[in-house]
Write an enzyme that holds these catalytic residues in place. Structure first.
Site, mmCIF file in Angstrom:
data_model
loop_
_atom_site.group_PDB
_atom_site.id
_atom_site.type_symbol
_atom_site.label_atom_id
_atom_site.label_comp_id
_atom_site.label_asym_id
_atom_site.label_seq_id
_atom_site.Cartn_x
_atom_site.Cartn_y
_atom_site.Cartn_z
ATOM 1 N N HIS A 1 0.862 -1.188 0.000
ATOM 2 C CA HIS A 1 0.000 0.000 0.000
ATOM 3 C C HIS A 1 0.899 1.239 0.000
ATOM 4 O O HIS A 1 1.601 1.502 0.984
ATOM 5 C CB HIS A 1 -0.919 -0.006 1.220
ATOM 6 N N GLU B 1 1.416 3.871 2.984
ATOM 7 C CA GLU B 1 1.827 3.411 4.316
ATOM 8 C C GLU B 1 3.354 3.455 4.434
ATOM 9 O O GLU B 1 4.038 2.447 4.531
ATOM 10 C CB GLU B 1 1.251 2.019 4.553
ATOM 11 N N HIS C 1 2.956 -3.034 7.003
ATOM 12 C CA HIS C 1 1.881 -2.123 6.594
ATOM 13 C C HIS C 1 1.762 -0.963 7.579
ATOM 14 O O HIS C 1 2.399 -0.953 8.637
ATOM 15 C CB HIS C 1 0.548 -2.866 6.535
ATOM 16 N N GLU D 1 1.271 -4.176 11.391
ATOM 17 C CA GLU D 1 0.637 -2.875 11.187
ATOM 18 C C GLU D 1 1.278 -1.826 12.086
ATOM 19 O O GLU D 1 1.354 -2.000 13.307
ATOM 20 C CB GLU D 1 -0.861 -2.966 11.512
#
Length: 303
Positions: A56, A59, A152, A226
């Site tokens: 992504h 990010e 991420h 994350e």
């Protein structure tokens, strides 16, 4: 990234144990790089670790964590040398360069989220995803992959946490072991990483993510890490992550990998016992007579 990789390839010391090559070309013709990092000796007997980042484009914290990981693993530190002796690392530091170049938030030039395409990706539509999955398939045919982790960022939570894979129905061993690596990481980075924020349920909507597809291919310890945009609320903090905070996550992941694979299993067994206690507390009851963790659904553990 290209400057970093050029410097790496031109360094006579680090290039002895780090090979930089093109995994593939993106839809726009940008290079998707693959790094293979290991010491030259006895490669056939080593287990593998696969890491990726920046599926992504928005990010960017994942790229800083990856930078910290590479800086440490390629250093002369004794633990870095040990990791290179023990493992073969396959690293894709930027999976979606097209999205980064044009300023997308989640999509590639195919107009879709590459981290939902691992299960069905066409080579011509998602070349980075297709070639990474094919690489892992080849590696699995040669050796065990002890860890897969995709870096991420997260826009709605605080702290750092992981998504893992608990498909339910398995015995106590696999379900508890799946949670050990994140718990160890929380102990090594207590002011950044939140184990209670980790989730392990495999939702149908996430079936095409890297972590779920790699897990179904046979990688038992398969995670998305994350890094929250909102920063940390742990250890007395209430602040955004600095670049040094983000880079330190790469070091902590290396440190945790050594703990996780330590031939002396004291730390692993301690964390395994802690996970069992934490899950019983979360469940709110003891397992009934004749029942086991295989009788408990992932939804019950995360409600």
């Amino acid at each position: 990234l290209q400057r970093y990789l050029r410097a790496l390839a031109g360094d006579p010391a680090r290039s002895r144990y780090c090979a930089v090559r093109a995994l593939c070309r993106s839809l726009a013709g940008n290079t998707v790089y693959l790094l293979t990092i290991t010491s030259p000796a006895a490669a056939a007997a080593k287990r593998a670790v696969v890491l990726s980042a920046r599926a992504h484009p928005g990010e960017s914290g994942g790229s800083w964590a990856m930078r910290g990981f590479l800086d440490f693993l390629l250093s002369a530190h004794a633990d870095a040398r040990l990791l290179r002796r023990l493992f073969v690392f396959k690293v894709v530091p930027m999976l979606n360069p097209d999205g980064v170049v044009v300023g997308n938030s989640r999509c590639s030039l195919a107009g879709r989220d590459p981290n939902r395409a691992y299960g069905t990706a066409l080579r011509g539509s998602f070349p980075g995803v297709w070639h990474l999955r094919a690489t892992v398939e080849r590696v699995l045919a040669e050796r065990e992959v002890v860890l897969y982790c995709d870096f991420h960022g997260h826009s709605r939570k605080n702290n750092v946490f992981m998504y893992g894979c608990d498909g339910g129905g398995a015995g106590a061993g696999p379900r508890l072991r799946q949670r050990v690596f994140p718990l160890m990481l929380s102990k090594n980075a207590p002011d950044k990483f939140s184990f209670p924020s980790c989730k392990f349920k495999v939702q149908k909507s996430k079936a095409g993510t890297g972590r779920v597809v790699m897990w179904r291919m046979g990688v038992s310890n398969s995670y998305t890490m994350e890094v929250a945009f909102g920063g940390s609320t742990l250890g007395g903090r209430s602040s955004h992550f600095t670049v040094e905070d983000l880079k330190s996550l790469g070091y902590h992941l290396c440190d945790t990998l050594l703990d996780f694979c330590d031939p002396h299993p004291a730390k692993f067994q301690q964390c395994l016992s802690e996970v069992d206690v934490l899950l019983r507390q979360r469940l709110g009851r003891e397992l009934g007579s004749g029942s086991s963790w295989s009788d408990v659904s992932p939804s019950e553990l995360e409600s």
